[in-house]
Enzyme design. Structure first.
Site, short mmCIF file in Angstrom:
data_model
loop_
_atom_site.label_atom_id
_atom_site.label_comp_id
_atom_site.label_asym_id
_atom_site.label_seq_id
_atom_site.Cartn_x
_atom_site.Cartn_y
_atom_site.Cartn_z
N GLY A 158 2.59 2.75 11.03
CA GLY A 158 3.62 3.79 10.95
C GLY A 158 4.30 4.13 12.27
O GLY A 158 5.01 5.13 12.35
N SER A 189 3.30 -1.50 10.52
CA SER A 189 4.74 -1.45 10.78
C SER A 189 5.51 -2.71 10.41
O SER A 189 6.52 -3.03 11.05
CB SER A 189 5.00 -1.11 12.26
N GLU A 209 -5.58 -4.33 10.70
CA GLU A 209 -4.55 -3.32 10.91
C GLU A 209 -4.85 -2.52 12.17
O GLU A 209 -5.66 -1.58 12.13
CB GLU A 209 -4.52 -2.34 9.72
N HIS A 259 -9.64 1.56 4.97
CA HIS A 259 -8.36 1.84 5.63
C HIS A 259 -8.55 2.91 6.71
O HIS A 259 -9.30 3.87 6.51
CB HIS A 259 -7.32 2.30 4.61
N GLU A 286 -6.82 5.31 7.60
CA GLU A 286 -6.48 6.68 7.20
C GLU A 286 -7.63 7.32 6.43
O GLU A 286 -7.73 8.54 6.35
CB GLU A 286 -5.17 6.67 6.38
N ASN A 328 0.86 -1.18 0.00
CA ASN A 328 0.00 0.00 0.00
C ASN A 328 0.90 1.23 0.00
O ASN A 328 1.46 1.59 1.03
CB ASN A 328 -0.91 -0.02 1.24
N LYS A 362 0.11 4.25 -0.35
CA LYS A 362 -0.51 5.46 0.21
C LYS A 362 -0.23 6.65 -0.72
O LYS A 362 -0.20 6.46 -1.93
CB LYS A 362 0.00 5.71 1.64
#
Ligand code: 13P
Length: 249
Positions: A173, A210, A167, A98, A100, A10, A12
């Site tokens: 991250g 991560s 996730e 996701h 985000e 991904n 992003k």
């Protein structure tokens, strides 16, 4: 869905035409005799889908988008891309839910609409879900995951065309990953839930958060994990190949 271990990149909001050139090594590796166990999927920004689809044409690598609009075909939605458009671009999958995107206001209801439309368009769905740090700290993880799954999967029929992606939001991250014992327990719980409630014989669940070329040696010991959804480390072809090699060897 597949018995191979999934490695989903991904990207992003990263990646340029220059980055696309660097995936040559990954394509080469995917075709080599050393790789019989890995299935690679690239989810770049929309702007790079076309070039990656062309580049990976003669390989087994698939391409996915990172989101789609909840309306299937067309409409007055400035800045949005529909599932139909994604399909036309040559991508075969789409990431939905996701964290985000959820953080920008995407609700479980919207996610549900997106999943239904994407599957109807014959795209495979990478359905992301996971708890925040606050939810984890207040022992709400199971409750949250269950709610995200139940609301996201309402009226969904082709459940076998979904790759589930667990996730934990707090892990994305941050370099923080749940210890193996607890992560395994989480996967066992999720698999059991999907098997019993939705009658999915062999649910495919990948882990994201991560993942890197170091912690992969530990993560790969968890047999219940069917693959990995990788952010940061996937934009670096060398690191990405390293992660794959360490997992399958
Ligand atoms: P990182 O691998 O950068 O933590 O991102 C994980 C992720 O969000 C993949 O979808």
């Amino acid at each position: 869905m597949t018995n191979k271990i999934l490695f989903i990149a991904n990207w992003k909001m990263f990646g340029t035409k220059k980055t696309v050139k660097t995936i040559n090594n990954v394509i080469k590796f995917s075709k080599s005799k050393h790789n019989k166990k890995a299935k690679i999927i690239y989810c770049p920004p929309y702007t790079l889908i076309d070039s990656i689809v062309k580049k990976t044409k003669n390989s087994e690598i698939d391409v996915g988008a990172q989101n789609c609009h909840f309306e299937k075909n067309t409409g007055p939605f400035t800045g949005s891309i529909s599932a139909d458009m994604i399909k036309e671009s040559g991508a075969k999958l789409v990431i939905i839910g996701h964290s985000e995107v959820r953080m920008q206001g995407e609700t479980n209801l919207i996610i549900n609409k997106k999943i239904i439309n994407a599957l109807h368009t014959k795209l495979k769905v990478i359905f992301c879900f996971g708890e925040t740090l606050k939810e984890k700290k207040s022992n709400k993880t199971k409750l949250v995951l269950k709610k995200q799954l139940i609301l996201g999967l309402k009226y969904v029929k082709n459940l076998n065309n979904i790759i589930f992606a667990y996730e934990p939001v707090w892990s994305i991250g941050t370099g923080k990953v749940l210890d193996n014992k607890n992560l395994r327990t989480q996967f066992l719980y999720l698999k059991k839930f999907l098997k019993t409630k939705y009658k999915i014989k062999k649910p495919t669940i990948v882990y994201g958060g991560s993942v890197n070329d170091k912690n992969i040696l530990n993560l790969k010991k968890i047999n219940e994990i069917d693959g990995f959804l990788i952010g940061g480390a996937s934009t670096n072809s060398k690191k990405f190949i390293d992660i794959i090699k360490k997992t399958i060897n």
